[in-house]
Design an enzyme around this catalytic site. Structure first.
Site, short mmCIF file in Angstrom:
data_model
loop_
_atom_site.label_atom_id
_atom_site.label_comp_id
_atom_site.label_asym_id
_atom_site.label_seq_id
_atom_site.Cartn_x
_atom_site.Cartn_y
_atom_site.Cartn_z
N ASP A 9 0.86 -1.18 0.00
CA ASP A 9 0.00 0.00 0.00
C ASP A 9 0.90 1.23 0.00
OD1 ASP A 9 -1.97 1.92 0.34
OD2 ASP A 9 -2.16 1.56 2.50
N GLY A 11 0.99 4.91 -0.07
CA GLY A 11 0.14 6.06 0.15
C GLY A 11 0.84 7.38 -0.11
N THR A 13 1.87 9.50 2.16
CA THR A 13 2.87 9.85 3.16
C THR A 13 3.82 8.72 3.50
OG1 THR A 13 1.32 9.29 4.96
CG2 THR A 13 1.39 11.58 4.23
N TYR A 90 -19.74 2.66 -10.22
CA TYR A 90 -19.06 3.95 -10.22
C TYR A 90 -18.92 4.37 -11.67
CZ TYR A 90 -15.90 7.34 -7.88
OH TYR A 90 -15.33 8.46 -7.33
N ASP A 99 -6.64 2.74 -3.19
CA ASP A 99 -6.85 2.60 -1.75
C ASP A 99 -8.33 2.44 -1.43
OD1 ASP A 99 -7.25 5.23 -2.65
OD2 ASP A 99 -6.75 6.10 -0.70
N ARG A 100 -9.19 3.15 -2.15
CA ARG A 100 -10.63 3.04 -1.91
C ARG A 100 -11.15 1.67 -2.34
NH1 ARG A 100 -13.42 7.93 -4.81
NH2 ARG A 100 -15.23 7.26 -3.58
N ASP A 120 -12.35 6.07 5.70
CA ASP A 120 -10.89 5.97 5.73
C ASP A 120 -10.32 7.37 6.01
OD1 ASP A 120 -8.21 5.46 5.36
OD2 ASP A 120 -8.50 4.26 3.55
N THR A 123 -4.88 11.06 4.44
CA THR A 123 -4.62 12.41 3.93
C THR A 123 -5.94 13.09 3.58
OG1 THR A 123 -2.49 11.68 3.05
CG2 THR A 123 -3.39 13.74 2.19
N THR A 177 -8.49 29.85 20.84
CA THR A 177 -8.36 29.64 19.39
C THR A 177 -7.85 28.25 19.05
OG1 THR A 177 -8.00 32.00 19.03
CG2 THR A 177 -7.29 30.52 17.28
#
Length: 265
Positions: A9, A11, A13, A90, A99-100, A120, A123, A177
């Site tokens: 996987d 991704g 990051t 889809y 990833d989806r 999920d 990011t 804040t």
């Protein structure tokens, strides 16, 4: 001994790789950046026979080609055209993120027969509905860190804050804040997930949320008791190995049919 298979996987990051024997994870390796040589060195002792590679950060061609060449069973690069054990409703499957796809397949294998909203939290936040063995569609919005950074970078005065498990806002509204930013992001995403779950229930009936992704520990406390929700870090990897085994079974069936045709002739 059961055959060793590799799921990757890749991704936005980091890269995460897991070696499976059937559906059992044997070992996992994580890289903060792509390093093909380190990954190949790590997997070498396990006698891996085949692999599946999913990337949202752009496919590393060298890695994919090397795995395809080295492994007896080759390497599948997951795309919208890869044969799947679930149906895809889809309109643009070619643009559906790997990833989806993997998370949807993995969720269906973790909780078979359930109508699931796969949340999920990476990011980006993806909210994808899986019902009756089909991917029905979903939503995409900015993730936790992206929201924090956007408010800081697109304003002149708002500070850059962060959140971590165990130190989450307990109040509904911030009283300074920093707390207002944390409340806005975390309560906002939690409300987004709850709202999507309720909309799914109105359209399709009872729906269960499966929460995954790196920021799932931040959001789980915000959802607890509000909607039916299970937290798991397994959907993407389980989905990848399920898709790999599905394709190997299809390939094996094709070979058997071809052998039968040859014998008949």
């Amino acid at each position: 001994m059961n055959t060793a298979r590799l799921a990757i996987d890749h991704g936005n990051t980091r890269l995460k790789a897991t070696i499976f024997r059937d559906f059992e994870a044997v070992t996992t390796f994580t890289l903060e950046r792509m390093d093909c040589d380190r990954l190949l060195e790590w997997m070498l002792p396990y006698d891996v026979q085949s692999a599946i590679y999913a990337s949202t950060a752009g496919v590393d061609v060298r890695l994919a080609e090397t795995l395809e060449r080295l492994l007896p069973g080759g390497c599948i690069v997951l795309t919208g055209n890869t044969p799947l054990p679930i149906g895809i409703d889809y309109d643009t499957p070619a643009t559906l993120g790997a990833d989806r796809i993997a998370a949807a397949v993995g969720a269906a294998s973790i909780m078979p027969g359930r109508r699931l909203l796969v949340a999920d939290a990476g990011t980006c936040i993806t909210l994808d509905l899986v019902s009756d063995g089909r991917f029905k569609g979903g939503n995409i919005s900015p993730g936790v860190q992206m929201r924090f950074r956007a408010m800081h970078e697109y304003s002149g005065a708002l500070p850059l804050v962060s959140a971590r498990p165990g130190h989450l806002p307990e109040a509904a509204f911030g009283r300074d804040t920093d707390e207002a930013l944390r409340c806005g992001v975390l309560h906002g995403i939690a409300d987004e997930i709850k709202g999507a779950c309720r909309r799914a229930e109105l359209t399709y009936g009872e729906t269960h949320v499966l929460l995954t992704g790196g920021d799932a520990p931040l959001l789980a406390p915000m959802l607890h008791g509000a909607i039916p929700c299970t937290v798991s870090d397994k959907p993407v990897m389980l989905g990848l190995i399920t898709i790999l085994l599905h394709n190997e079974a299809l390939h094996s069936s094709e070979i058997n049919i071809q052998d039968a045709e040859i014998r008949i002739k």
